[in-house]
Design an enzyme around this catalytic site. Structure first.
Site, mmCIF file in Angstrom:
data_model
loop_
_atom_site.group_PDB
_atom_site.id
_atom_site.type_symbol
_atom_site.label_atom_id
_atom_site.label_comp_id
_atom_site.label_asym_id
_atom_site.label_seq_id
_atom_site.Cartn_x
_atom_site.Cartn_y
_atom_site.Cartn_z
ATOM 1 N N LYS A 28 43.573 39.860 33.138
ATOM 2 C CA LYS A 28 43.915 41.765 32.707
ATOM 3 C C LYS A 28 45.125 41.851 33.746
ATOM 4 C CE LYS A 28 41.144 44.815 34.318
ATOM 5 N NZ LYS A 28 41.840 46.128 35.148
ATOM 6 N N ASN A 29 44.745 41.849 34.833
ATOM 7 C CA ASN A 29 45.811 42.348 36.387
ATOM 8 C C ASN A 29 47.826 41.937 36.351
ATOM 9 O OD1 ASN A 29 44.032 44.498 36.887
ATOM 10 N ND2 ASN A 29 43.423 43.251 38.710
ATOM 11 N N CYS A 126 38.897 58.014 41.332
ATOM 12 C CA CYS A 126 37.953 57.440 40.593
ATOM 13 C C CYS A 126 36.748 56.485 41.007
ATOM 14 C CB CYS A 126 39.567 55.818 39.664
ATOM 15 S SG CYS A 126 39.574 54.072 40.888
ATOM 16 N N ARG A 131 42.480 56.478 45.248
ATOM 17 C CA ARG A 131 43.442 55.409 44.697
ATOM 18 C C ARG A 131 44.753 56.578 44.601
ATOM 19 N NH1 ARG A 131 40.954 51.393 40.772
ATOM 20 N NH2 ARG A 131 42.632 50.503 41.272
ATOM 21 N N ASP A 314 38.322 42.512 44.558
ATOM 22 C CA ASP A 314 37.794 42.597 42.987
ATOM 23 C C ASP A 314 36.714 41.355 42.988
ATOM 24 O OD1 ASP A 314 39.322 44.906 41.849
ATOM 25 O OD2 ASP A 314 40.870 43.206 40.882
ATOM 26 N N ARG A 406 36.317 46.366 29.488
ATOM 27 C CA ARG A 406 38.280 46.251 29.956
ATOM 28 C C ARG A 406 38.493 45.132 30.724
ATOM 29 N NH1 ARG A 406 38.750 51.738 33.772
ATOM 30 N NH2 ARG A 406 40.312 51.002 33.918
HETATM 31 C C1 UD1 Z 1 45.548 46.516 41.831
HETATM 32 C C2 UD1 Z 1 44.669 45.572 40.929
HETATM 33 C C3 UD1 Z 1 42.956 46.113 41.411
HETATM 34 C C4 UD1 Z 1 43.000 45.616 42.194
HETATM 35 C C5 UD1 Z 1 43.679 46.005 43.647
HETATM 36 C C6 UD1 Z 1 43.564 45.683 44.978
HETATM 37 C C7 UD1 Z 1 45.305 46.028 38.672
HETATM 38 C C8 UD1 Z 1 45.935 46.975 37.437
HETATM 39 N N1 UD1 Z 1 44.330 46.787 39.305
HETATM 40 O O1 UD1 Z 1 45.347 47.876 41.795
HETATM 41 O O2 UD1 Z 1 42.150 45.256 40.343
HETATM 42 O O3 UD1 Z 1 41.824 45.527 43.238
HETATM 43 O O4 UD1 Z 1 45.292 46.239 43.009
HETATM 44 O O5 UD1 Z 1 43.729 44.408 44.793
HETATM 45 O O6 UD1 Z 1 46.628 44.980 39.197
HETATM 46 N N2 UD1 Z 1 47.524 53.431 47.250
HETATM 47 C C9 UD1 Z 1 47.959 53.879 48.495
HETATM 48 N N3 UD1 Z 1 48.850 54.258 48.066
HETATM 49 C C10 UD1 Z 1 49.096 53.804 46.932
HETATM 50 C C11 UD1 Z 1 49.536 52.963 46.447
HETATM 51 C C12 UD1 Z 1 48.084 52.636 46.911
HETATM 52 O O7 UD1 Z 1 46.932 54.456 49.927
HETATM 53 O O8 UD1 Z 1 50.851 54.736 46.655
HETATM 54 C C13 UD1 Z 1 46.044 52.442 48.502
HETATM 55 C C14 UD1 Z 1 44.783 52.428 47.053
HETATM 56 O O9 UD1 Z 1 43.833 53.992 47.702
HETATM 57 C C15 UD1 Z 1 43.921 51.103 47.903
HETATM 58 C C16 UD1 Z 1 45.059 50.516 48.674
HETATM 59 O O10 UD1 Z 1 45.963 51.181 48.852
HETATM 60 O O11 UD1 Z 1 43.278 51.453 49.016
HETATM 61 C C17 UD1 Z 1 45.614 49.155 47.539
HETATM 62 O O12 UD1 Z 1 45.844 50.226 46.064
HETATM 63 P P1 UD1 Z 1 46.313 48.771 45.551
HETATM 64 O O13 UD1 Z 1 47.193 47.291 45.424
HETATM 65 O O14 UD1 Z 1 47.852 49.883 45.379
HETATM 66 O O15 UD1 Z 1 45.836 48.896 43.723
HETATM 67 P P2 UD1 Z 1 46.392 48.779 42.262
HETATM 68 O O16 UD1 Z 1 47.629 48.361 42.424
HETATM 69 O O17 UD1 Z 1 45.752 50.191 41.676
#
Ligand code: UD1
Length: 430
Positions: A28-29, A126, A131, A314, A406
């Site tokens: 999925k990711n 969420c 996030r 995850d 999902r």
């Molecule tokens: C992706 C994965 C999700 C997984 C996560 C961490 C997909 C579709 N989803 O989510 O399944 O759990 O990686 O491995 O690939 N953060 C900030 N600022 C930002 C972006 C992120 O502070 O601009 C923080 C987030 O709140 C979190 C951490 O960074 O605490 C990691 O998040 P991130 O790696 O961005 O997760 P996703 O890409 O949303």
């Protein structure tokens, strides 16, 4: 709403649990950002080995709303995406869409890079945490985008992005993907530092390079991109899902089963496999897959979630069920998402002894799970409840199955041939 019922049983002697073969489906990711990246290509992109998941369909829906022609044949697990008419559309990911699936924000980089404009609803919180997307926006700004926040939306504009050096304050998978996609069509050279090293980032780079991008370093903590003027639609197969494989591996382990996970991407699963082995689970790389054999006695483990190549957040909820079955006390620390222990009260209702203090959970085993009605508020938490249900005495009813749909393709239909007594009831439960 559907519900899933499991007639579980406390594990018997080794070899009496789930048994047989199961094919791991596309990740999925990996699929979601690659669907977004199809926006960058001139002409049609054909994606194969897509998993049949609601998130994949939701992304196809968003691409259609943006003006793509999307021909999905999910029986064949393929989709053809032609983005050439998108420029005339709204270039907007609306609130309803982003609320349903946060990964919708990943259209931002490609829309901005190719069409010079994007309007995306801010995701908000969420179930697993706040996030934010501040790092996505800072990275795009570094490439020259004008960013404006108004009415709950972020609006981005740029005539043509300009390559730049940018260092992320925090390792983010989606942020790395968004900025990497935008920089692929920027003018000149970009250096992105402190990037995510997840296999899904590497896979996106492979995909973009096949389209004609010039990206190197994906999989390390710095990515270099030489911007090009245009990218082309291509044919690509999605890699198998390491999280799905890890979840089914735990199902085999806790039931004292013996399951071959065909096409499991073992090279991307070292942190999970290492923990399984530490717990006493036998893991063998065999026949292009991973064979998992559950032990008589599970040993306690300590786990800390980290960005890749560390232990994936995850898999945190699922490994907690393994820890609950262990003979002794385990400790699990969650460092990625601040609120990702929503499964704990439900696992405790099933009989576990888990105490949470801040970002640390102490799990005292061995648990004799006992079935009841449970529900979870996110995808991986729901998976942990299914796992616990497999080893719980009596009936476990898992509600809010839409979370599972999902990220796991027909979980019940795939566990049943291995010997699980698991049934989905349509339109039942809350
Ligand atoms: C992706 C994965 C999700 C997984 C996560 C961490 C997909 C579709 N989803 O989510 O399944 O759990 O990686 O491995 O690939 N953060 C900030 N600022 C930002 C972006 C992120 O502070 O601009 C923080 C987030 O709140 C979190 C951490 O960074 O605490 C990691 O998040 P991130 O790696 O961005 O997760 P996703 O890409 O949303």
């Amino acid at each position: 709403m559907d519900k899933i019922e499991i007639s579980g049983k406390h594990p018997g002697p080794p070899g009496t649990g789930l048994c047989g073969k199961l094919t791991i489906r596309g990740a999925k990711n990996a699929a979601l950002p690659i669907q977004c990246a199809a926006l960058l290509g001139q002409g049609t992109t054909r994606l194969r080995h897509l998993p049949r998941l609601t998130d994949v369909s939701t992304m196809n829906g968003l691409l259609r709303e943006l003006g793509c022609s999307v021909a999905a044949d999910m029986d064949a697990r393929t989709v053809e995406i032609d983005p050439d008419q998108v420029g005339a559309g709204t270039l907007e990911a609306p609130y309803e869409q982003v609320k349903t699936m946060r990964a919708s924000v990943t259209v931002m980089g490609p829309l901005l890079g190719r069409f010079g404009r994007a309007r995306v609803s801010l995701p908000g919180g969420c179930a697993i945490g706040a996030r934010p997307i501040d790092q996505h926006l800072k990275g795009l700004e570094a490439l020259g985008a004008e960013v404006e926040l108004a009415h709950g939306y972020v609006e981005l504009r740029a005539k043509r992005l300009i390559g730049a050096r940018f260092s992320f304050d925090k390792v983010t998978v989606g942020g790395t993907q968004n900025v990497m996609m935008a920089a692929s069509l920027a003018k000149g050279h970009s250096l992105l530092e402190n990037v995510a090293r997840e296999p899904e980032v590497q896979e996106l780079a492979v995909f973009l390079n096949k389209m004609g991008a010039r990206i190197s370093g994906a999989g390390t903590d710095a990515i270099e991109i030489e911007g090009v003027d245009a990218l082309n639609g291509i044919d690509h197969a999605i890699l198998p899902d390491r999280i799905e494989a890890g979840t089914f591996a735990i199902a085999a382990a806790i039931t004292r089963g013996d399951v071959l996970l065909e096409h499991a991407p073992v090279d991307h699963m070292h942190a999970v496999i290492d923990k399984l082995v530490e717990a006493g689970v036998e893991c063998r790389v065999e026949d292009g897959g991973l064979r998992v054999i559950g032990p008589e006695r599970i040993r306690p483990i300590d786990v800390v979630t980290r960005p890749h190549p560390g232990f994936p957040t995850d898999m945190q909820a699922q490994i907690m069920v393994l820890a609950a079955m262990a003979d002794g006390a385990s400790v699990i620390r969650e460092t990625i998402f601040e609120n990702r222990f929503m499964h704990v009260p439900e696992l405790n209702r099933l009989g576990a002894d888990i105490v949470v203090n801040g970002n640390t959970a102490v799990i005292r085993g061995p648990t004799r799970f006992s079935g009841t009605t449970v529900m979870a508020t996110d995808l991986r938490a729901s998976a942990s409840l299914v796992l616990a249900g497999l080893v719980a005495d009596g009936q476990t009813e898992v509600r809010r199955v839409y979370h599972l749909d999902r990220g796991y393709e027909a979980i019940e239909a795939r566990l049943r041939p291995l010997g699980a007594e698991i049934t989905r009831y349509h339109g039942a439960g809350a």
